[in-house]
Design an enzyme around this catalytic site. Structure first.
Site, PDB file in Angstrom:
ATOM      1  N   ASP A 403       0.846  -1.303  -0.077  1.00 54.91           N
ATOM      2  CA  ASP A 403      -0.180  -0.074  -0.069  1.00 54.91           C
ATOM      3  C   ASP A 403       0.931   1.229  -0.073  1.00 54.91           C
ATOM      4  O   ASP A 403       0.300   2.245  -0.602  1.00 54.91           O
ATOM      5  CB  ASP A 403      -0.752   0.152   1.254  1.00 54.91           C
ATOM      6  CG  ASP A 403      -1.980  -1.167   1.131  1.00 54.91           C
ATOM      7  OD1 ASP A 403      -2.145  -1.496   0.122  1.00 54.91           O
ATOM      8  OD2 ASP A 403      -2.529  -1.450   2.136  1.00 54.91           O
TER       9      ASP A 403
HETATM   10  N1  LIG Z   1       1.938   1.126  10.666  1.00 54.80           N
HETATM   11  C1  LIG Z   1       0.913   1.461  10.913  1.00 54.80           C
HETATM   12  O1  LIG Z   1       0.731   1.966  12.105  1.00 54.80           O
HETATM   13  C2  LIG Z   1      -0.383   0.624  10.617  1.00 54.80           C
HETATM   14  C3  LIG Z   1      -1.487   0.281  11.415  1.00 54.80           C
HETATM   15  C4  LIG Z   1      -2.570  -0.399  10.599  1.00 54.80           C
HETATM   16  C5  LIG Z   1      -2.723  -0.356   9.615  1.00 54.80           C
HETATM   17  N2  LIG Z   1      -1.708  -0.069   8.652  1.00 54.80           N
HETATM   18  C6  LIG Z   1      -1.865  -0.110   7.200  1.00 54.80           C
HETATM   19  O2  LIG Z   1      -0.841  -1.027   6.708  1.00 54.80           O
HETATM   20  C7  LIG Z   1      -0.573  -1.081   5.245  1.00 54.80           C
HETATM   21  C8  LIG Z   1       0.789  -1.032   5.591  1.00 54.80           C
HETATM   22  O3  LIG Z   1       1.442  -0.844   4.274  1.00 54.80           O
HETATM   23  P1  LIG Z   1       2.758  -1.907   3.897  1.00 54.80           P
HETATM   24  O4  LIG Z   1       2.904  -1.394   2.332  1.00 54.80           O
HETATM   25  O5  LIG Z   1       3.732  -1.832   4.853  1.00 54.80           O
HETATM   26  O6  LIG Z   1       2.078  -3.335   3.731  1.00 54.80           O
HETATM   27  P2  LIG Z   1       0.841  -4.103   3.001  1.00 54.80           P
HETATM   28  O7  LIG Z   1       0.226  -2.889   2.313  1.00 54.80           O
HETATM   29  O8  LIG Z   1       0.009  -4.370   4.096  1.00 54.80           O
HETATM   30  O9  LIG Z   1       1.531  -5.132   2.188  1.00 54.80           O
HETATM   31  C9  LIG Z   1       2.232  -6.099   2.682  1.00 54.80           C
HETATM   32  C10 LIG Z   1       2.843  -6.970   1.559  1.00 54.80           C
HETATM   33  O10 LIG Z   1       3.469  -7.978   2.121  1.00 54.80           O
HETATM   34  C11 LIG Z   1       3.389  -9.067   1.332  1.00 54.80           C
HETATM   35  N3  LIG Z   1       3.942 -10.113   2.146  1.00 54.80           N
HETATM   36  C12 LIG Z   1       3.255 -10.740   3.175  1.00 54.80           C
HETATM   37  N4  LIG Z   1       4.030 -11.564   3.789  1.00 54.80           N
HETATM   38  C13 LIG Z   1       5.089 -11.782   3.378  1.00 54.80           C
HETATM   39  C14 LIG Z   1       6.320 -12.377   3.478  1.00 54.80           C
HETATM   40  N5  LIG Z   1       6.682 -13.471   4.183  1.00 54.80           N
HETATM   41  N6  LIG Z   1       7.463 -12.299   2.491  1.00 54.80           N
HETATM   42  C15 LIG Z   1       7.296 -11.357   1.443  1.00 54.80           C
HETATM   43  N7  LIG Z   1       6.440 -10.448   1.371  1.00 54.80           N
HETATM   44  C16 LIG Z   1       5.037 -10.736   2.259  1.00 54.80           C
HETATM   45  C17 LIG Z   1       2.088  -9.088   1.217  1.00 54.80           C
HETATM   46  O11 LIG Z   1       1.867  -9.702  -0.517  1.00 54.80           O
HETATM   47  P3  LIG Z   1       2.057 -11.286  -0.715  1.00 54.80           P
HETATM   48  O12 LIG Z   1       0.849 -11.872  -0.019  1.00 54.80           O
HETATM   49  O13 LIG Z   1       1.785 -11.314  -2.138  1.00 54.80           O
HETATM   50  O14 LIG Z   1       3.389 -11.780  -0.434  1.00 54.80           O
HETATM   51  C18 LIG Z   1       1.447  -7.774   0.978  1.00 54.80           C
HETATM   52  O15 LIG Z   1       1.251  -7.230  -0.452  1.00 54.80           O
HETATM   53  C19 LIG Z   1      -1.134   0.307   5.004  1.00 54.80           C
HETATM   54  O16 LIG Z   1      -2.178   0.342   4.278  1.00 54.80           O
HETATM   55  C20 LIG Z   1      -1.247   1.075   6.403  1.00 54.80           C
HETATM   56  O17 LIG Z   1      -2.467   1.951   6.317  1.00 54.80           O
HETATM   57  C21 LIG Z   1      -0.545   0.552   9.157  1.00 54.80           C
END
Ligand SMILES: NC(=O)c1ccc[n+]([C@@H]2O[C@H](COP(=O)([O-])OP(=O)(O)OC[C@H]3O[C@@H](n4cnc5c(N)ncnc54)[C@H](OP(=O)(O)O)[C@@H]3O)[C@@H](O)[C@H]2O)c1
Ligand SMILES: NC(=O)c1ccc[n+]([C@@H]2O[C@H](COP(=O)([O-])OP(=O)(O)OC[C@H]3O[C@@H](n4cnc5c(N)ncnc54)[C@H](OP(=O)(O)O)[C@@H]3O)[C@@H](O)[C@H]2O)c1
Lengths: 476, 101, 101, 476
Positions: A403
């Site tokens: 994201d």
């Molecule tokens: N930081 C905070 O405080 C917080 C709190 C709540 C929500 N959020 C939200 O969380 C999101 C964070 O974004 P992000 O870009 O860090 O993560 P993300 O958008 O949740 O994407 C994580 C990606 O990691 C891949 N993944 C999962 N396990 C894996 C593994 N073992 N090895 C390799 N890849 C793996 C997944 O794809 P695959 O399944 O294809 O591997 C997934 O597309 C945002 O939307 C944010 O708003 C953040």
């Protein structure tokens, strides 16, 4: 003695504030927690000498009980805190926070029961809790009890969800309506405590508040937990401050309110960084996130790359920017990534880390993991500081992030991410994305970056892929 | 003893202080700060000790014991995890030497 | 009434608050801030009013009058010059429009 | 009524804090002073209703006197504040600040005289001021009296010096030793007030404190005045806070202490920016600065330039950075400079202002002047933000600045400026310096920049030179 104790509390309160202040810069953060810790030790020690305790009828039993309780509670917390993995920190914080809320609620319970007994045996025979405590103490005491109890049971749920022990997001149909009713009934009992002297009222009140905390927290999505934990943290602070007023303990008042205010702000900052409001976190529940899954149409072709080729590309790059995300945390790949970084640096490649404010599942998640692996914080750049630099970047290595690098946040006004600031990885000459497959991120939205011309996918678990990259780079 | 008006002032000023301390904090420290403030409200331990210390009936002692148990958990656990996290934040060696000079 | 211990806490917290407010101020605002805080201690006017209000002898009235005179000067003068200075700080028109959108 | 008044004071205190907070950003600064002003009006109005005043025997006389005093003091301050030129702000602030200190001291005087009368007529016949007021009130009251009085007379001297009405830097031989003795004697009388009930002691004490304030301030160099004014500002805050305790007025306590603490920090920031310590400002006196005059050997040739040629150079520049200094303030050239800037901008030249933290004679001096002329604050750059940019600058136009662009601060470890951060004007392709002649700056040190290859001198008064430049640029 009284003066000495008060002076010690004053110093403790000052140490807490100075400690928190120093925690707000990475350079002094370590010293900050030491100062605050010294304040805590000081406050605890002098409390043993407090006249209230020493004048009690049961002084020896009570002091023994205090010591046992400290040994047990502190010992367990010490052990569990030392042993917990870095990735499990959020649930640990949730638990310790819940304990604080529970302690505040229990303090209130002791005071309310005492007052209610006294009121029942009052000469008039008809006095209420409020008559015994005075309006101000009674109101703040009861308020602290509500807040502390909700924070207690809510934090336990938060802990269970984050620890993977609880996955349900709904206990009853129409949960939100039930919650609202429950909240009203609980408040009703809170008011009843004030005006009566019945122990039963107090007991029912606490039970209701416990259930309320559970009901409020269960529907919240696992990924929204950091906001909730931070909120409960602020609430516990408030409860502690209020009970401090009940006990006439200024250190508790100040520390509690400082945390309450600091925590509220922190909660808002977190929610904002996630493009949501605090209310939304509570009431949207987990359901809403699913809706957005198919903004698709975007089913282009992903171009695959092998670790060997990716390694070559990076070895000869002038600048590599690494963008970690939630997947790196899941795969525990931070150590490998740091190893890779060191090897690349030795080869003369300039390596930087780019951290999005909400990468991962808690604020500063990536920073904590990278710090654990030993990455110095001056290699780590905030979004604002690095975004302009992607134009000069040969390779942007995205590992487990999704994201936070989704360009549709800028281009597609129908996307649920629209408006969220993102890392402009797409501006780099080459983008290499490590993920396991076609899984979406937290928001459930497709990511056009993965189909872009300059993007290549390196499929595999984060840790495995990083090891392969290390291998590839080493062999060159 | 802190009462009435003075308490309101203390509430207000403590509120400002807390707000100001956080308001300019870098994102990198959000989690440790959450943890650190979690530790700070561990001061509830002190109140719990008093609550248990003044307990007269067994019920009160049980609840008070529970309060101290939880309060100690908050304080000690909060300290340990915060300390562990903050210990990891280190500048690069280069920088450290630079600062030393 | 604020007394003893509570006063010490209020002193401490007010001190922290003042410190924190200033600690991250841009140099560009040093003079207006000096002037602004100069205005804020014009609250001494309130105390001077009480001092004159409770005066009983002529001496006390004279000194009290003097106090109010000076206090009013501090408050009003501090306000006027601070306001004049701060009024001048404007972003460029470009920026202003940009913010409006 | 009492509750209403206290609530109003609470709101006023909150408004002060919020107001000061908003004053720390240029975007909200204006609103900040309005909020603080609203707090002041509120606090003043409710005070008229305070029972202490309404229950007095002389309520009508006293209220009339209060109104007259407010009308006179406020009216005069309003008039003088509206009329004063921007460049005379520092002395105006000094004067209003002195008034505040005087008011605090006068409040203390009323209380001390009252207590001393009561003590003299006490049944025991032998009571002291401290017995009447209580130790805490007596101590803080007397402390506030010392501080307020010193701030009062000291600020008047500061005003007189800045306003050019007083130029002496020494009243007596061995001034510092005399000051120290005087301070001790004054403190002795302060202690005497506490233990006795004699009006004479109080009078002598005030006279001594007045003289002490004068003696302390006279030796301070005119250019160090901003530090002194800021210090007196903080002291007045403290005095107000202490007298607030005496009167049991929480708004005064909070506002006073907030200002005391904020002012202390501001004082230190100022002193630091000038490469000095606060103590040094007080005790070095004006003498020390002169010593450094001849670090010379540097008597190279200054290359002169005419306004016409300078105008051509700037018209065809891609970027011009203007560095104003004390001389611009003296010459009141800011309006002309802004006019010049606008003309250059129209011609497509990118113009920026570079401000050194201690350019001029008070912190933010240049910013205030430029703001007065209408320069938007986003054209103005701090030292850290612009220094790297001088390399891309065609012309650095130095107007009336000297020390802040002196490269010997970096290169010559024997220079008294050594270690002070400077604006790297010397990195620009061309440097044009407007000044009247070979006069040195505040530090009295020669400036190698003026002899550098890429530097040309445009001699003349700042305002005149700027007008000539405008003429030259316009004619092209
Ligand atoms: N930081 C905070 O405080 C917080 C709190 C709540 C929500 N959020 C939200 O969380 C999101 C964070 O974004 P992000 O870009 O860090 O993560 P993300 O958008 O949740 O994407 C994580 C990606 O990691 C891949 N993944 C999962 N396990 C894996 C593994 N073992 N090895 C390799 N890849 C793996 C997944 O794809 P695959 O399944 O294809 O591997 C997934 O597309 C945002 O939307 C944010 O708003 C953040
Ligand atoms: N900002 C503060 O708060 C503060 C407070 C106290 C001291 N200081 C000190 O003041 C200094 C400030 O540096 P600065 O570079 O701004 O000024 P500066 O070093 O004092 O130099 C001012 C220059 O302006 C020239 N000048 C004077 N009147 C002029 C006129 N009418 N037209 C044109 N030029 C004129 C003078 O040269 P000519 O005589 O040849 O014209 C002089 O060289 C620093 O040393 C700083 O530490 C600053």
């Amino acid at each position: 003695m009284e003066t000495l104790i008060q002076a010690a509390y004053l110093i403790a309160a000052a140490l807490f504030i100075l400690g928190l202040k120093q925690m707000s810069s990475p350079v002094t953060a370590r010293r900050g927690i030491l100062w605050a810790g010294a304040g805590m030790v000081l406050a605890t020690l002098v409390t043993f000498m407090s006249p209230q305790i020493l004048d009690s009828d049961q002084v020896s039993t009570n002091i023994a009980l205090i010591m046992i309780a400290i040994a047990l509670g502190g010992g367990y917390a010490w052990y569990s805190g030392k042993k917990v993995a870095m990735t499990d920190m959020p649930q640990m914080i949730a638990m310790y926070n819940g304990m604080g809320g529970g302690a505040a609620a229990a303090i209130a319970a002791v005071e309310l029961i005492k007052a209610s007994n006294e009121a029942a045996h009052d000469v008039t025979g008809n006095a209420a809790v409020a008559d015994m405590l005075g309006a101000d103490v009674a109101i703040l005491g009861i308020l602290g009890a509500v807040i502390g109890t909700i924070s207690f049971s809510g934090s336990i749920i938060a802990w269970a969800k984050l620890d993977g022990r609880l996955n349900r997001s709904r206990l009853l149909p129409k949960q939100h309506i039930i919650n609202a009713l429950l909240a009203i009934v609980t408040l009703g009992f809170a008011v009843a405590i004030y005006f009566t002297n019945s122990i039963e009222t107090i007991i029912i009140f606490y039970l209701l508040a416990l259930v309320l905390g559970v009901f409020i927290t269960v529907p919240v999505g696992g990924a929204d937990m950091p906001v909730i934990i931070s909120l409960f943290n602020a609430l516990t602070g408030l409860a502690v401050g209020f009970e401090g007023y009940v006990l006439g303990n200024a250190a508790m008042i100040i520390a509690g309110i400082v945390v309450g205010s600091a925590g509220s702000l922190l909660t808002q900052l977190m929610a904002k960084a996630m493009n949501r409001s605090v209310a939304n976190v509570f009431f949207a529940g987990v359901g809403t996130n699913v809706v957005a899954t198919s903004s698709s149409g975007n089913e282009g072709v992903m171009k695959e790359i092998q670790a060997m080729d990716a390694g070559i590309l990076m070895s000869f790059a002038s600048q590599v920017v690494i963008i970690p995300g939630y997947g790196m945390a899941v795969a525990q790949a931070q150590h490998k990534i740091w190893e890779l970084t060191q090897i690349l640096t030795e080869k003369g490649v300039s390596v930087k880390f780019a951290i999005h404010p909400v990468a991962g599942r808690m604020p500063g998640h990536m920073n904590v993991l990278l710090a654990e692996a030993g990455v110095p914080y001056d290699m780590i750049y905030d979004m604002e500081d690095i975004n302009a630099d992607f134009k000069n970047t040969t390779v942007a290595l995205v590992i487990g992030a999704n994201d936070v690098v989704n360009p549709s946040a800028k281009t597609d006004s129908s996307s649920p991410l629209f408006g969220m600031p993102i890392l402009d990885a797409i501006d780099a000459d080459n983008v290499i994305v490590i993920k396991r497959g076609r899984g979406t991120g937290f928001s459930g939205v497709e990511n056009p970056l993965f189909f872009a011309d300059n993007t290549k996918m390196l499929f595999g678990d984060g840790q495995k892929a990083a090891s392969e990259l290390i291998q590839a780079v080493k062999e060159l | 003893m802190i009462e009435g008006l003075a308490a309101i002032y203390i509430f207000m000023l403590a509120g400002f202080t807390g707000y100001e301390i956080i308001s300019k904090v870098p994102v990198i420290l959000h989690t440790p700060l959450m943890s650190g403030s979690n530790f700070v409200h561990g001061i509830v331990l002190v109140g719990a000790m008093v609550a248990l210390g003044i307990a007269e009936t067994t019920t009160e002692q049980v609840i008070g014991f529970f309060a101290v148990l939880l309060g100690a958990g908050n304080a000690v656990g909060g300290y340990v995890v915060t300390e562990r996290m903050l210990e990891m934040f280190k500048p690069s060696d280069k920088k450290k030497e630079g600062e030393g000079s």
